[in-house]
Enzyme design. Structure first.
Site, PDB file in Angstrom:
ATOM      1  N   VAL A   8       0.866  -1.170   0.000  1.00  0.00           N
ATOM      2  CA  VAL A   8       0.000   0.000   0.000  1.00  0.00           C
ATOM      3  C   VAL A   8       0.906   1.224   0.000  1.00  0.00           C
ATOM      4  O   VAL A   8       2.051   1.155   0.430  1.00  0.00           O
ATOM      5  CB  VAL A   8      -0.968   0.027   1.217  1.00  0.00           C
ATOM      6  CG1 VAL A   8      -2.009  -1.063   1.092  1.00  0.00           C
ATOM      7  CG2 VAL A   8      -0.201  -0.119   2.527  1.00  0.00           C
ATOM      8  N   SER A   9       0.400   2.335  -0.498  1.00  0.00           N
ATOM      9  CA  SER A   9       1.266   3.494  -0.729  1.00  0.00           C
ATOM     10  C   SER A   9       1.624   4.267   0.531  1.00  0.00           C
ATOM     11  O   SER A   9       2.673   4.899   0.598  1.00  0.00           O
ATOM     12  CB  SER A   9       0.617   4.452  -1.737  1.00  0.00           C
ATOM     13  OG  SER A   9       0.472   3.791  -2.988  1.00  0.00           O
TER      14      SER A   9
END
Length: 201
Positions: A8-9
């Site tokens: 996930v970023s």
């Protein structure tokens, strides 16, 4: 051995959807690596550690190609590293055509390569679009007068006299800042703003 890779970023984003997909495929939680970092490059601690662990015959499972990365050239480079040099299989759950365990004949390899290049291009394009939209949003907010960053504090009452004394070289920057109870950099920035305001009058 089967390994999962989840990305996930940001730390605020939730990886549960990807973790559920790993478990449904049969990858153990202990064999799933999670990175909470941008996909702009592959300098991610979890991913680098996982690549060192992978050996010939292992399988790497990812939910979608953009979870691997968002840089077109780097995705293709990593794919070659993993499948050709490390000789592992890759399974992309959202794109069955990108399952290197199947279609090992020439046609299968050709189709997989075309799909990979297309999806890598889409991943990078989406990243660039996100960045462009962010910049446009910031520019529009600034045009509306929205302030970004900490609010500038109002200078103390004796700031102007101390500012003038500093400019007249009657005291040093540090002395003037200390007298105001401000860090040197804050006093200096406030002086520049005050001088700019005078020029605009």
């Amino acid at each position: 051995m089967e390994y999962g890779y989840v990305r996930v970023s940001t730390k605020e984003q939730n990886e549960d959807r990807q973790m559920i997909a790993m478990r449904e495929f049969g990858v153990k939680d202990s064999n799933t690596v999670v990175d909470k970092q941008s996909g702009k490059d592959f300098e991610r601690p979890g991913y680098r550690k996982l690549v060192r662990k992978l050996k010939a015959g292992d399988t790497l499972v990812i939910k979608s190609i953009d979870r691997l990365g968002r840089n077109y050239d780097e995705i293709l480079k990593q794919w070659r590293l993993l499948t050709k040099e490390k000789r592992i299989d890759i399974v992309v759950l959202d794109m069955p055509l990108l399952d290197t365990r199947q279609g090992r004949d020439l046609t299968g390899v050709l189709v997989a390569d075309i799909v990979l290049q297309l999806l890598s291009y889409v991943a990078q394009t989406e990243r660039e679009n996100i960045r462009r939209r962010q910049m446009e949003g910031i520019a529009a907010a600034k045009a509306r007068g929205v302030h970004f960053g900490p609010e500038a504090q109002a200078p103390p009452k004796d700031f102007e006299a101390l500012h003038q004394a500093w400019r007249a070289k009657q005291m040093t920057l540090r002395e003037a800042a200390d007298a105001c109870g401000m860090p040197k950099s804050t006093f200096y920035d406030a002086s520049l703003r005050a001088e700019a305001a005078v020029r605009c009058i």
